[in-house]
Design an enzyme around this catalytic site. Structure first.
Site, PDB file in Angstrom:
ATOM      1  N   LEU A  31     -47.395 -35.550 -40.870  1.00  0.00           N
ATOM      2  CA  LEU A  31     -47.451 -35.530 -41.997  1.00  0.00           C
ATOM      3  C   LEU A  31     -48.835 -36.224 -42.504  1.00  0.00           C
ATOM      4  CD1 LEU A  31     -44.188 -37.944 -42.145  1.00  0.00           C
ATOM      5  CD2 LEU A  31     -44.379 -35.643 -43.249  1.00  0.00           C
ATOM      6  N   ASP A  32     -49.262 -35.886 -43.731  1.00  0.00           N
ATOM      7  CA  ASP A  32     -50.675 -35.918 -44.039  1.00  0.00           C
ATOM      8  C   ASP A  32     -50.878 -37.322 -44.325  1.00  0.00           C
ATOM      9  OD1 ASP A  32     -50.394 -36.356 -46.976  1.00  0.00           O
ATOM     10  OD2 ASP A  32     -50.296 -33.970 -47.013  1.00  0.00           O
ATOM     11  N   PHE A  33     -52.154 -38.057 -44.558  1.00  0.00           N
ATOM     12  CA  PHE A  33     -52.577 -39.195 -44.760  1.00  0.00           C
ATOM     13  C   PHE A  33     -51.748 -39.872 -45.820  1.00  0.00           C
ATOM     14  CE2 PHE A  33     -55.663 -42.683 -46.087  1.00  0.00           C
ATOM     15  CZ  PHE A  33     -55.789 -43.258 -44.782  1.00  0.00           C
ATOM     16  N   SER A  45     -48.895 -38.976 -47.106  1.00  0.00           N
ATOM     17  CA  SER A  45     -47.381 -38.596 -47.139  1.00  0.00           C
ATOM     18  C   SER A  45     -46.994 -39.704 -46.452  1.00  0.00           C
ATOM     19  CB  SER A  45     -47.198 -37.370 -46.769  1.00  0.00           C
ATOM     20  OG  SER A  45     -47.822 -36.348 -47.540  1.00  0.00           O
TER      21      SER A  45
END
Length: 250
Positions: A102-104, A106
């Site tokens: 999951l990106d930073f 999210s």
């Protein structure tokens, strides 16, 4: 191995849950109620709530669910000194492998496993991933068409590869929860995870993603797990996992 450790490992629960089971008299050794100081012998039979705990012959693997907050990187370390998930996770999970990313910016459900084969099988599966999104602006007919047919876009790419184009497939499912000129909300289901896929999709239509949360991954669901907390899969989820891994060579 202490009794609560044994129960946590083979009943797929937390150490705290194991302590509660022992304190409530729900654990028996050879049909006698056990306590925290009861010694364990290899030949002992352990019962939890009347069910015999069986030690599997095959190597045991564990899978946990982590409610990742915004502002954490799914990585071991970061050369920009950003906080990583392993700074928040307990030390006993330091060797666990994230199932995808999951990106930073999210949040939401992140699975991790102590078995690389299990993590890889889950990561490369077609299990459904469900996300809740809040985006800037309204949902237009063009956006709906893109969700249904897929797009090819270079917008929203990673800063290191700003011109990289990516073919984004149609969404498996999409439910528009709110459509408003200022911001809209959606529930989107994907069956694979490409890098920044949802952010890139909406960037193609000049829509900023204001909030992105993953709420389920296959047979696992975030439900009421607090932000920053972890839990082991429950028995029903492990049953689904075992069925999923039946034809996978680990």
């Amino acid at each position: 191995m202490r009794l609560n450790q044994f129960i946590a490992r083979y009943a797929h629960c937390s150490r705290r849950q194991a302590d509660t089971l022992i304190a409530e008299g729900k654990v028996k050794i050879n049909h006698q109620i056990a306590n925290f100081t009861t010694p364990l012998k290899p030949e002992d039979k352990i019962f939890v709530e009347g069910r015999l705990l069986k030690i599997p012959k095959a190597p045991r693997y564990s899978v946990i669910l982590y409610h990742k907050p915004k502002g954490e990187l799914v990585a071991r370390k970061d050369n920009r000194a950003r906080r990583t998930i392993f700074e928040s996770l307990e030390r006993k999970f330091a060797h666990f492998i994230p199932v995808g990313r999951l990106d930073f910016a999210s949040s939401g459900l992140l699975l991790l496993s102590d078995h690389s084969g299990v993590a890889s099988a889950l990561m490369h599966s077609a299990l459904e991933r469900v996300y809740l999104l809040k985006i800037e602006g309204p949902i237009t007919p063009e956006i709906v068409e893109g969700m249904q047919t897929g797009i090819c876009s270079s917008k929203g790419a990673h800063p290191k590869n700003p011109k990289q184009s990516l073919q984004l497939p149609p969404f498996a499912h999409c439910h528009i929860l709110k459509n408003h000129p200022h911001f809209s909300k959606l529930k989107i289901t994907l069956t694979e995870g490409k890098n920044r896929e949802l952010r890139r999709f909406f960037a193609h239509f000049d829509r900023a993603v204001l909030d992105l949360q993953r709420v389920s991954y296959g047979f696992t669901h975030l439900n009421a797990l607090p932000v920053g907390k972890t839990r082991y899969l429950n028995p029903k989820e492990y049953q689904h996992l075992h069925a999923f891994l039946k034809d996978v060579r680990l």
